[in-house]
Design a protein around this motif. Structure first.
Motif, mmCIF file in Angstrom:
data_model
loop_
_atom_site.group_PDB
_atom_site.id
_atom_site.type_symbol
_atom_site.label_atom_id
_atom_site.label_comp_id
_atom_site.label_asym_id
_atom_site.label_seq_id
_atom_site.Cartn_x
_atom_site.Cartn_y
_atom_site.Cartn_z
ATOM 1 N N ARG A 88 0.826 -1.209 0.000
ATOM 2 C CA ARG A 88 0.000 0.000 0.000
ATOM 3 C C ARG A 88 0.861 1.260 0.000
ATOM 4 N NH1 ARG A 88 -5.081 -1.360 4.082
ATOM 5 N NH2 ARG A 88 -5.680 -3.334 3.097
ATOM 6 N N GLU A 89 1.840 1.314 -0.860
ATOM 7 C CA GLU A 89 2.694 2.493 -0.920
ATOM 8 C C GLU A 89 1.978 3.651 -1.598
ATOM 9 O OE1 GLU A 89 2.812 0.751 -4.851
ATOM 10 O OE2 GLU A 89 3.093 -0.154 -2.877
ATOM 11 N N HIS A 90 2.497 4.874 -1.415
ATOM 12 C CA HIS A 90 2.002 6.049 -2.117
ATOM 13 C C HIS A 90 2.753 6.112 -3.452
ATOM 14 C CE1 HIS A 90 -0.072 7.362 1.532
ATOM 15 N NE2 HIS A 90 1.035 7.068 2.178
ATOM 16 N N ARG A 91 2.099 5.684 -4.496
ATOM 17 C CA ARG A 91 2.781 5.423 -5.760
ATOM 18 C C ARG A 91 3.323 6.691 -6.409
ATOM 19 N NH1 ARG A 91 1.909 0.448 -7.843
ATOM 20 N NH2 ARG A 91 2.105 1.202 -9.996
ATOM 21 N N GLY A 92 2.688 7.840 -6.207
ATOM 22 C CA GLY A 92 3.136 9.077 -6.836
ATOM 23 C C GLY A 92 4.252 9.780 -6.084
ATOM 24 N N GLU A 129 10.279 9.586 0.225
ATOM 25 C CA GLU A 129 9.137 10.289 0.825
ATOM 26 C C GLU A 129 8.165 9.314 1.472
ATOM 27 O OE1 GLU A 129 8.978 14.161 -2.178
ATOM 28 O OE2 GLU A 129 7.827 12.356 -2.644
ATOM 29 N N ASN A 130 7.997 8.128 0.887
ATOM 30 C CA ASN A 130 7.120 7.119 1.478
ATOM 31 C C ASN A 130 7.557 6.777 2.895
ATOM 32 O OD1 ASN A 130 4.915 5.275 -0.106
ATOM 33 N ND2 ASN A 130 6.193 6.430 -1.544
ATOM 34 N N ARG A 169 13.133 7.924 -6.906
ATOM 35 C CA ARG A 169 12.210 7.470 -7.954
ATOM 36 C C ARG A 169 10.801 7.331 -7.383
ATOM 37 N NH1 ARG A 169 15.369 4.547 -11.732
ATOM 38 N NH2 ARG A 169 13.470 4.146 -12.945
ATOM 39 N N PRO A 170 9.768 7.545 -8.197
ATOM 40 C CA PRO A 170 8.398 7.314 -7.720
ATOM 41 C C PRO A 170 8.205 5.864 -7.292
ATOM 42 C CG PRO A 170 8.387 8.539 -9.781
ATOM 43 C CD PRO A 170 9.797 8.068 -9.579
ATOM 44 N N ALA A 171 7.521 5.655 -6.194
ATOM 45 C CA ALA A 171 7.315 4.292 -5.699
ATOM 46 C C ALA A 171 6.542 3.446 -6.698
ATOM 47 C CB ALA A 171 6.583 4.341 -4.361
ATOM 48 N N GLY A 172 5.731 4.079 -7.538
ATOM 49 C CA GLY A 172 4.969 3.349 -8.531
ATOM 50 C C GLY A 172 5.824 2.685 -9.590
ATOM 51 N N LYS A 175 7.402 -4.765 -1.928
ATOM 52 C CA LYS A 175 7.337 -5.460 -0.632
ATOM 53 C C LYS A 175 8.530 -5.097 0.242
ATOM 54 C CE LYS A 175 4.213 -9.116 -1.901
ATOM 55 N NZ LYS A 175 3.816 -10.523 -1.741
ATOM 56 N N LEU A 176 9.686 -4.917 -0.386
ATOM 57 C CA LEU A 176 10.847 -4.446 0.368
ATOM 58 C C LEU A 176 10.600 -3.036 0.894
ATOM 59 C CD1 LEU A 176 13.674 -5.753 -1.970
ATOM 60 C CD2 LEU A 176 13.306 -6.475 0.397
ATOM 61 N N LEU A 177 9.966 -2.191 0.074
ATOM 62 C CA LEU A 177 9.652 -0.833 0.509
ATOM 63 C C LEU A 177 8.691 -0.854 1.692
ATOM 64 C CD1 LEU A 177 9.637 2.248 0.234
ATOM 65 C CD2 LEU A 177 7.842 2.006 -1.506
#
Length: 264
Positions: A93-97, A102-103, A152-155, A163-165
């Motif tokens: 459930r990361e913030h893809r943008g 930042e996440n 880089r964007p998480a998306g 999953k590592l993030l």
């Protein structure tokens, strides 16, 4: 690392129904501090619902949950998270943008820069705290080998990297225990080896306890000290991985007649 004695998590007679369907049925189990414990069982056994109950996303109809000796039954997720009991999800459930860095920097609560007037009235304090959080976030990304992706964007991350993030995000809460929901699902073997190494390192270096839902029994056997088996919402068996693989109750209830126990 020397492991702590005693249990860190106790689930006592936990029950949860949804519209007459009893998803968790008087489940009782303990997880030892400093362990990597696997939670297995057939689809519909109640594993994910149990995770939701432990972490406050669902409220049990009956039973108690003790974390580090404190009754946390029915507490909201953010209060359980603040106590050092964190979880990841089968679908990250990361913030893809937002960027990878930042996440992580969003996770710590009570950041003084979140108050509207502080950036103007207390800029040095805001900057000092922000730099401290950034350093912690970079250390977490170093742990999971995602530093090169920080801007880089998480998306843009692959499924395994996401999953590592998510695991790195839990580290920002300085967790005592992490619940992982199917970390191996959809992850290629190379990233799975990296994720496994991170889990082992966190246990050995930081004393983090893990409870892991996983269907890959080879992974469970390699990684876990103890395996708990759920069936029909309750605990069916518990023990070392090799013993669990040979338990006829597990062969019947979890794997059906298709599983052949591995000898040796």
């Amino acid at each position: 690392m020397q492991r702590s004695a005693g249990s860190i998590l106790e689930v006592k007679d936990l029950t949860k129904e949804f519209g007459g369907l009893r998803a968790v049925n008087g489940c009782t189990l303990e997880v030892q501090a400093g362990s990597i414990t696997g939670l297995i069982g057939p689809n519909g056994a109640g594993k994910s619902t149990l995770f939701n109950l432990i972490t406050g996303f669902e409220t049990p109809d009956r039973g108690r949950i003790l974390f580090r000796g404190e009754d946390v039954t029915g507490l909201p997720p953010h209060r359980i998270f603040q106590r050092g009991l964190c979880r990841t999800f089968q679908i990250p459930r990361e913030h893809r943008g937002m960027t990878v860095l930042e996440n992580l920097m969003l996770v710590p609560p009570y950041q003084i820069g979140e108050r509207l007037w502080n950036p103007w009235l207390r800029p040095r304090a805001v900057r000092r705290q922000e730099m401290g959080i950034r350093d912690r976030a970079l250390a977490a990304l170093e742990m999971v080998d995602l530093v090169a992706w920080q801007d880089r964007p998480a998306g843009e991350l692959s499924g395994g990297q996401r999953k590592l993030l998510e695991l790195a995000r839990t580290l920002m809460a300085d967790p005592a225990m992490i619940l992982l929901d199917e970390p191996g699902a959809g992850v290629n073997p190379t990233l799975m080896r990296r994720l496994t190494a991170v889990i082992q390192r966190l246990r050995e270096e930081r004393g983090v306890t893990f409870l892991i839902i996983e269907h890959d029994l080879d992974l469970v056997t390699r990684l876990c000290d103890t395996v708990i088996v759920m069936s029909e919402g309750a605990t069916l068996a518990e023990g070392p991985p090799d013993a669990i693989r040979r338990d006829p109750r597990v062969v019947e209830a979890y794997l059906g007649g298709q599983y052949v126990a591995v000898e040796g």
